[in-house]
Design an enzyme around this catalytic site. Structure first.
Site, PDB file in Angstrom:
ATOM      1  N   CYS A 114      23.451  -0.354  13.532  1.00 38.44           N
ATOM      2  CA  CYS A 114      24.342  -0.853  14.609  1.00 38.44           C
ATOM      3  C   CYS A 114      25.681  -0.627  14.423  1.00 38.44           C
ATOM      4  O   CYS A 114      26.716  -0.711  15.521  1.00 38.44           O
ATOM      5  CB  CYS A 114      23.862  -2.386  15.077  1.00 38.44           C
ATOM      6  SG  CYS A 114      22.343  -2.594  15.053  1.00 38.44           S
ATOM      7  N   HIS A 253      29.165  -5.884  19.079  1.00 42.48           N
ATOM      8  CA  HIS A 253      27.725  -5.317  18.959  1.00 42.48           C
ATOM      9  C   HIS A 253      27.258  -6.369  19.761  1.00 42.48           C
ATOM     10  O   HIS A 253      26.981  -7.446  19.789  1.00 42.48           O
ATOM     11  CB  HIS A 253      27.283  -5.383  17.561  1.00 42.48           C
ATOM     12  CG  HIS A 253      25.961  -4.903  17.573  1.00 42.48           C
ATOM     13  ND1 HIS A 253      25.271  -3.923  18.371  1.00 42.48           N
ATOM     14  CD2 HIS A 253      24.767  -5.406  16.660  1.00 42.48           C
ATOM     15  CE1 HIS A 253      24.004  -4.115  17.961  1.00 42.48           C
ATOM     16  NE2 HIS A 253      23.946  -4.788  16.998  1.00 42.48           N
ATOM     17  N   ASN A 283      19.531  -4.835  22.616  1.00 38.29           N
ATOM     18  CA  ASN A 283      20.347  -4.236  21.575  1.00 38.29           C
ATOM     19  C   ASN A 283      20.078  -2.703  21.493  1.00 38.29           C
ATOM     20  O   ASN A 283      19.082  -2.403  21.292  1.00 38.29           O
ATOM     21  CB  ASN A 283      19.833  -5.024  20.376  1.00 38.29           C
ATOM     22  CG  ASN A 283      20.566  -4.677  18.799  1.00 38.29           C
ATOM     23  OD1 ASN A 283      21.270  -3.571  18.980  1.00 38.29           O
ATOM     24  ND2 ASN A 283      20.495  -5.285  17.924  1.00 38.29           N
TER      25      ASN A 283
HETATM   26  O1  UT7 Z   1      21.572  -5.187  15.486  1.00 36.64           O
HETATM   27  C1  UT7 Z   1      21.127  -6.265  14.287  1.00 36.64           C
HETATM   28  C2  UT7 Z   1      19.513  -6.547  14.740  1.00 36.64           C
HETATM   29  N1  UT7 Z   1      19.091  -7.803  14.696  1.00 36.64           N
HETATM   30  C3  UT7 Z   1      19.653  -8.896  14.975  1.00 36.64           C
HETATM   31  O2  UT7 Z   1      20.791  -9.061  15.447  1.00 36.64           O
HETATM   32  C4  UT7 Z   1      18.874 -10.021  14.833  1.00 36.64           C
HETATM   33  C5  UT7 Z   1      19.485 -11.449  14.433  1.00 36.64           C
HETATM   34  N2  UT7 Z   1      18.661 -12.368  14.518  1.00 36.64           N
HETATM   35  C6  UT7 Z   1      18.457 -13.228  15.772  1.00 36.64           C
HETATM   36  O3  UT7 Z   1      18.953 -12.757  16.712  1.00 36.64           O
HETATM   37  C7  UT7 Z   1      17.260 -14.289  16.019  1.00 36.64           C
HETATM   38  O4  UT7 Z   1      17.154 -14.767  14.647  1.00 36.64           O
HETATM   39  C8  UT7 Z   1      16.098 -13.948  16.519  1.00 36.64           C
HETATM   40  C9  UT7 Z   1      16.228 -13.829  18.060  1.00 36.64           C
HETATM   41  C10 UT7 Z   1      15.676 -12.731  16.127  1.00 36.64           C
HETATM   42  C11 UT7 Z   1      15.099 -15.229  16.635  1.00 36.64           C
HETATM   43  O5  UT7 Z   1      15.700 -16.543  16.687  1.00 36.64           O
HETATM   44  P1  UT7 Z   1      15.574 -17.527  16.139  1.00 36.64           P
HETATM   45  O6  UT7 Z   1      16.113 -18.723  17.076  1.00 36.64           O
HETATM   46  O7  UT7 Z   1      16.257 -17.382  14.757  1.00 36.64           O
HETATM   47  O8  UT7 Z   1      13.977 -17.798  16.138  1.00 36.64           O
HETATM   48  P2  UT7 Z   1      13.020 -18.152  14.876  1.00 36.64           P
HETATM   49  O9  UT7 Z   1      12.988 -16.842  14.368  1.00 36.64           O
HETATM   50  O10 UT7 Z   1      13.593 -19.536  14.124  1.00 36.64           O
HETATM   51  O11 UT7 Z   1      11.573 -18.287  15.525  1.00 36.64           O
HETATM   52  C12 UT7 Z   1      11.598 -19.557  16.205  1.00 36.64           C
HETATM   53  C13 UT7 Z   1      10.030 -19.486  16.965  1.00 36.64           C
HETATM   54  C14 UT7 Z   1       9.001 -19.270  16.064  1.00 36.64           C
HETATM   55  O12 UT7 Z   1       7.956 -19.847  15.876  1.00 36.64           O
HETATM   56  P3  UT7 Z   1       7.547 -21.270  15.045  1.00 36.64           P
HETATM   57  O13 UT7 Z   1       7.387 -20.321  13.802  1.00 36.64           O
HETATM   58  O14 UT7 Z   1       8.754 -22.116  15.007  1.00 36.64           O
HETATM   59  O15 UT7 Z   1       6.374 -21.675  15.730  1.00 36.64           O
HETATM   60  C15 UT7 Z   1       8.735 -17.937  16.143  1.00 36.64           C
HETATM   61  O16 UT7 Z   1       7.429 -17.388  15.835  1.00 36.64           O
HETATM   62  O17 UT7 Z   1      10.145 -18.712  17.689  1.00 36.64           O
HETATM   63  C16 UT7 Z   1       8.882 -17.982  17.606  1.00 36.64           C
HETATM   64  N3  UT7 Z   1       9.362 -16.251  18.300  1.00 36.64           N
HETATM   65  C17 UT7 Z   1       9.046 -16.131  19.510  1.00 36.64           C
HETATM   66  N4  UT7 Z   1       8.388 -16.793  20.580  1.00 36.64           N
HETATM   67  C18 UT7 Z   1       8.085 -16.067  21.687  1.00 36.64           C
HETATM   68  C19 UT7 Z   1       9.714 -15.421  17.644  1.00 36.64           C
HETATM   69  N5  UT7 Z   1      10.063 -14.519  18.571  1.00 36.64           N
HETATM   70  C20 UT7 Z   1       9.310 -14.770  19.648  1.00 36.64           C
HETATM   71  C21 UT7 Z   1       9.454 -14.401  20.994  1.00 36.64           C
HETATM   72  N6  UT7 Z   1       8.579 -14.896  21.961  1.00 36.64           N
HETATM   73  N7  UT7 Z   1       9.582 -13.122  21.282  1.00 36.64           N
END
Ligand code: UT7
Length: 326
Positions: A114, A253, A283
């Site tokens: 990115c 970004h 993204n």
């Molecule tokens: O260009 C660089 C590319 N990458 C990034 O920029 C990624 C940076 N990271 C992020 O943007 C965030 O960490 C995410 C958006 C990927 C995730 O958000 P989060 O608030 O950190 O969520 P999490 O990973 O802590 O997950 C919370 C919950 C989990 O469930 P449990 O374990 O608490 O029951 C996940 O399984 O949300 C669940 N989850 C979803 N639920 C519905 C993860 N993805 C999804 C989804 N829909 N798409």
């Protein structure tokens, strides 16, 4: 008098097909509500089966060349930043060179995920300011949908396809005043496509284990991003001899609205000075910053004389920022 490099024109190209969060709900266990509140994304564009990264790169290049009022023969160099090249080699830049008929241009790809457009623009600046190139075409282009695992809700909801481009050449005043690039290879494991290279060549096993798709530790990348977006912006502003109060606009970004808001807050920038389009496009990795830049320039949000920071982070891990006076 020393030469100063700057942006002479920008362009972008996005696939027509919109794929909304509601479309995503139909193929993976997610909701529009979760995606919007956790990321800010509402929709993204997805390339059709016939469209490869070079096609979007070519479309963006034509618009940037038109805006800069230069022709393909004028180009001395083409740099494409991408992690979704048409193939391992030839480079996507060589494919674009052929499509454009830019016979006087050297061509190569840059792999910085990115941060790729910021890396490539920094390279272009060196060639222009050393007098070795007059016009450099810099493109950030991706078709990430081709390497997304649409059974993995942790990644597939985040990304989209698109390309942005710019012509970098000599400017009378202003231009790219300062740059800041960095990398932290120890964090590479947090965002990767594990197979298909020399470490783990393609095999039936790698395909069965879905190792040709993006895999990510979202929370590790999130922590890194929140820290680096603000610190790299501050570094480049200092290097430019500016203060953050003088900034007219930030083009970050487009990965997650929470990351963008946190950077804006740390820099004490009001939301109207920060460009956001991830609600529409998600993204687009290397495409993200140049697409946002093109939008901001064409809509008149960035005006002549404005002091602007472009800042990105991504796989590698990598980061980069440019301080630009338009
Ligand atoms: O260009 C660089 C590319 N990458 C990034 O920029 C990624 C940076 N990271 C992020 O943007 C965030 O960490 C995410 C958006 C990927 C995730 O958000 P989060 O608030 O950190 O969520 P999490 O990973 O802590 O997950 C919370 C919950 C989990 O469930 P449990 O374990 O608490 O029951 C996940 O399984 O949300 C669940 N989850 C979803 N639920 C519905 C993860 N993805 C999804 C989804 N829909 N798409």
């Amino acid at each position: 008098m020393s030469i100063r490099a700057g942006f002479l024109g920008t362009g972008s190209c996005l696939p027509e097909k919109e794929f909304t969060n509601f479309d995503m709900e139909k193929i993976v266990d997610t909701t529009d509500e979760w995606i919007q509140t956790r990321t800010g994304i509402k929709s993204r564009r997805i390339a059709d089966d016939q469209t490869a990264t070079s096609d979007l790169a070519y479309g963006a290049a034509l618009k940037a060349m038109e805006a800069a009022n230069i022709s393909a023969e004028d180009l001395d160099m083409i740099i494409v930043a991408t992690i979704t090249p048409d193939m391992h080699f030839p480079s996507t830049a060589c494919i674009v060179q052929d499509k454009l008929g830019a016979d006087n241009a050297s061509a190569f790809d840059v792999s910085a995920a990115c941060s790729g457009f910021v890396y490539a623009s920094t390279i272009a600046k060196q060639f222009v300011e050393s007098g070795q190139a007059k016009y450099v075409l810099v493109i950030g282009a991706e078709t990430l949908s081709k390497i997304l695992d649409f059974t993995d809700r942790n990644t597939c909801v985040l990304f989209g396809d698109g390309a942005g481009a710019a012509i970098i050449g000599q400017v009378p005043t202003g231009g790219i005043i300062a740059t800041d690039l960095g990398a932290k290879g120890s964090g590479g494991k947090f965002l990767t496509v594990p197979a298909g290279g020399s470490r783990m060549p393609a095999s039936q096993e790698t395909i069965d284990n879905r190792l040709h798709y993006i895999s990510m530790d979202g929370s590790e990348v999130f922590k890194f991003a929140v820290r680096i977006m603000a610190s790299s912006s501050k570094t480049v502003v200092e290097k430019a001899g500016w203060s953050v109060d003088e900034l007219d606009y930030l083009v970050p970004h487009q990965a997650n609205i929470r990351i963008i808001n946190s950077a804006g807050k740390k820099l004490k920038l009001p939301p109207e000075k920060v460009h956001v389009n991830l609600d529409k496009f998600g993204n687009t990795s290397a495409g993200s910053v140049p697409i946002a830049l093109d939008e901001a320039v064409r809509s008149g949000k960035i005006k002549s004389g404005d002091k602007v920071v472009l800042v990105a982070f991504g796989g590698g891990l990598t980061w980069g920022a440019l301080a630009v006076e338009f």
